[in-house]
Design an enzyme around this catalytic site. Structure first.
Site, short mmCIF file in Angstrom:
data_model
loop_
_atom_site.label_atom_id
_atom_site.label_comp_id
_atom_site.label_asym_id
_atom_site.label_seq_id
_atom_site.Cartn_x
_atom_site.Cartn_y
_atom_site.Cartn_z
N ARG A 131 0.82 -1.22 0.00
CA ARG A 131 0.00 0.00 0.00
C ARG A 131 0.85 1.26 0.00
O ARG A 131 0.33 2.35 -0.26
CB ARG A 131 -0.94 -0.01 1.21
CG ARG A 131 -2.08 -1.00 1.09
CD ARG A 131 -2.84 -1.16 2.39
NE ARG A 131 -2.09 -1.98 3.35
CZ ARG A 131 -2.56 -2.32 4.54
NH1 ARG A 131 -3.76 -1.90 4.92
NH2 ARG A 131 -1.85 -3.07 5.35
N ASP A 206 -14.76 0.77 -2.09
CA ASP A 206 -14.13 2.06 -2.38
C ASP A 206 -13.81 2.10 -3.87
O ASP A 206 -13.92 1.10 -4.59
CB ASP A 206 -12.87 2.29 -1.54
CG ASP A 206 -11.88 1.15 -1.64
OD1 ASP A 206 -11.72 0.58 -2.75
OD2 ASP A 206 -11.25 0.81 -0.63
N LYS A 229 -15.71 6.39 -0.57
CA LYS A 229 -15.17 6.34 0.79
C LYS A 229 -14.21 7.50 1.04
O LYS A 229 -13.48 7.93 0.16
CB LYS A 229 -14.43 5.01 0.98
CG LYS A 229 -13.86 4.78 2.36
CD LYS A 229 -13.14 3.45 2.43
CE LYS A 229 -11.88 3.45 1.58
NZ LYS A 229 -11.11 2.19 1.73
N ASP A 259 -7.78 -5.54 6.54
CA ASP A 259 -6.78 -5.13 7.52
C ASP A 259 -7.50 -4.86 8.85
O ASP A 259 -7.72 -5.77 9.64
CB ASP A 259 -6.04 -3.90 7.01
CG ASP A 259 -4.85 -3.53 7.91
OD1 ASP A 259 -4.66 -4.19 8.95
OD2 ASP A 259 -4.15 -2.57 7.59
N GLY A 262 -12.33 -1.88 8.90
CA GLY A 262 -13.18 -0.70 8.94
C GLY A 262 -13.92 -0.47 7.64
O GLY A 262 -15.12 -0.16 7.63
#
Length: 351
Positions: A131, A206, A229, A259, A262
């Site tokens: 990421r 997203d 998002k 992860d 959320g």
């Protein structure tokens, strides 16, 4: 494994079949008696030995013998316990948690190179730091590039990874980089739900996962929806807008990883608020950090389907979890690399 359904021997039925497997999956093509070549060996680090054994079992060979120890001061010792001179060596190691397992991978690569292996291939089911692939603010590293620089410096001749967070990470490496896709096995599982355009919808949590979600929706012949998002701060996501119809539909939320969960939990709450009948979460990499397990257990998500690219401890197993093995995908990819046959044809139509 208690509390989870671990499907280690699923039958793959995408396209044509070969001995009950996915089209193109099968034994070594070595004449009348299929057998692996004598000049290849597969080793696994400590990050995910179960997946490593599954890959070796698919290839019909035993895992190579390697001794890995951690001293009391934290230093790691790696020693191959068999001859690998002039062998093609495949080293399987995910990088979660990143710090320890990346270092262990680098040491294995260097040891193999110094033991005169003809080719050293890094098989990285989960590539950590994926990421951090760009400078999104001043004075930060491009960590994905640094990790690949270190791996390349270790003497690797080829890299194999699955479902990178950003596909362009392949361009950071100056050696061949094979990007595999878990959807070749996940689609079989999702087809068992028997959804269609009237009853099901794939919800992209997203914008970044929109392309992948659209691909799943097309293959499953179901609808598509998208969540816009916003991230007020790291590891925290909030839903801003929804595009699509979820009312009275079974919703599939698909992402490359879970992860902190959320993103998934917010998307699931939105789906239920919009009238969804059920919510199923699907992801390749079960990172499951922080309060992820608690969040998923308390969420309206009915099932969480993940792959075995990351080894999960007993503390991360919960009733909603279903683990799907990708050992055959890695095994078949390794077989094709050794044979010199097409790897891209295995994933034609899935990327």
């Amino acid at each position: 494994m208690p509390g989870a359904k671990y499907d280690d021997n699923q039958q793959l039925e995408i396209g044509g079949s070969f001995n009950g497997r996915t089209h193109g999956f099968g034994p070594w093509d070595r004449g009348s008696t299929p057998c692996p070549p004598a000049d290849m060996k597969v080793f696994t680090g400590r990050s995910n030995p179960e997946l490593g054994k599954g890959i070796a079992d698919y290839l019909g060979i035993p895992l190579g013998k390697i001794d890995i120890q951690t001293f009391s001061d934290g230093e790691i010792l790696v020693a191959f316990e068999e001859n690998i001179r002039n062998e093609e060596v495949f080293i399987i190691q995910s990088t979660n948690p990143p710090a320890e397992n990346i270092l262990e991978l680098l040491l294995m690569l260097d040891a193999a190179r110094r033991a005169s292996a003809s080719n050293v291939v890094a098989v990285i089911p989960y590539f950590g730091y994926g990421r951090q692939d760009r400078k999104d603010q001043p004075r930060v590293p491009i960590s994905a590039r640094l990790m690949l620089d270190l791996i390349t410096a270790g003497g690797v001749k080829r890299i194999i990874a699955m479902d990178l967070h950003s596909a362009q990470i392949q361009g950071f490496a100056n050696v061949p980089f094979d990007h595999l896709y878990s959807r070749i096995v996940l689609l079989d599982k999702l087809k068992e739900l028997n959804l269609d355009e009237e009853s099901g919808v794939v919800l992209a949590p997203d914008v970044g996962s929109a392309k992948m979600s659209q691909s799943y929706a097309k293959k499953l012949n179901v609808g598509f929806a998208l969540i816009d998002k916003r991230r007020p701060k790291r590891n925290k996501a909030e839903v801003a807008n929804l595009v699509g119809d979820l009312k009275d539909k079974d919703v599939l939320i698909i992402d490359d990883m879970i992860d902190t969960a959320g993103t998934l939990c917010n998307a699931a709450e939105t789906a239920v608020n919009e009238g969804a009948k059920s919510v199923t979460a699907i992801a390749t990499h079960p990172v499951l950090s922080g309060m992820a397990i608690k969040s998923l257990e308390e969420s309206p998500i009915s099932k969480v389907m993940v792959c075995d690219t990351i080894k999960l401890g007993e503390e991360k197993i919960f009733d909603k979890l279903e683990i799907i093995s990708v050992a055959e995908v890695f095994g078949e990819s390794i077989k094709r690399i050794v044979e010199g046959t097409s790897l891209s044809s295995l994933f034609r139509g899935f990327n």
